[in-house]
Write an enzyme that holds these catalytic residues in place. Sequence first.
Site, short mmCIF file in Angstrom:
data_model
loop_
_atom_site.label_atom_id
_atom_site.label_comp_id
_atom_site.label_asym_id
_atom_site.label_seq_id
_atom_site.Cartn_x
_atom_site.Cartn_y
_atom_site.Cartn_z
N LYS A 193 42.76 41.89 41.51
CA LYS A 193 43.59 41.27 42.33
C LYS A 193 44.95 41.35 41.56
O LYS A 193 46.01 40.97 42.25
CB LYS A 193 42.98 39.87 42.33
N TYR A 214 37.29 41.15 38.72
CA TYR A 214 37.83 40.64 39.97
C TYR A 214 39.25 40.21 39.68
O TYR A 214 40.22 40.64 40.42
CB TYR A 214 37.04 39.24 40.38
#
Length: 263
Positions: free
Chosen positions: A166, A162
Amino acid sequence: MTMLPPLRLDGRVVLVTGGTSGIGEGCALAAAEAGAAAVCITGRDATRGDAVVERLRALGARAQFIAADLADAEAAAAIVPRAEAALGVVDGLVNAAGITDRGTIFDTTAALWDRMFAVNARAPFLLTQAMARRLRELGRRGAVVNIITMSSHGGQPFLMAYAASKGALATLTKNTAFGLRPWRIRVNGINMGWADTPGEHAIQARDGRPPDWLAKAEAAQPFGRLLRPRDVAGLAIYLLSDASEMMTGALIDFDQNVMGAYT
């Protein structure tokens, strides 16, 4: 004395991914409240999508829900043309959709890594590309807001994929901001902190947290609560509006903790 431009989106057509709940829903409703002529939302839950569309229309905006799985490249690339066919040329985009599945360097699979990057980085790229191509063709200005995360600075070990996805979105934000300047298409990002959203409640329940996890978490925060969708939505509307017309390529840390500061 020169008056500041208002936080208004009158006449704009705004597309918000992940607009059926949480941060995306908050941004979509805020766009309608700010006078957007039309708001298009995407998501996978048609029931939720229809409910948000009704709220948008009650606020005076034309509205449309597009069901799409952003992990599907063809589906993601088709969203902007579908939104334009329904509501008109899209000149405001909020990439709010994202997945936050857990995984460390030891247990993250290649499949999870690929899906994380597909939804969190590739989909914003495809949507930005489609909108920018159309606006360049028409000679029109526009604005993109990418909802990122404080984890893009590095993130917790259990959010490895994640955080990496990002981080890619943060770099994409700056790169496209620079590349789109000649056409006055602005791109900015919000590195949001821990937020009270339906998605976060689902994650906490899945991780076995007690029902009172939110109260305990908020009591431990410097300002006494987690972020809420309306907080992030207010900043997103500013970044879409003419009030920020001289601002592009910014990555705003929107959190009550200060990155790099330690006690």
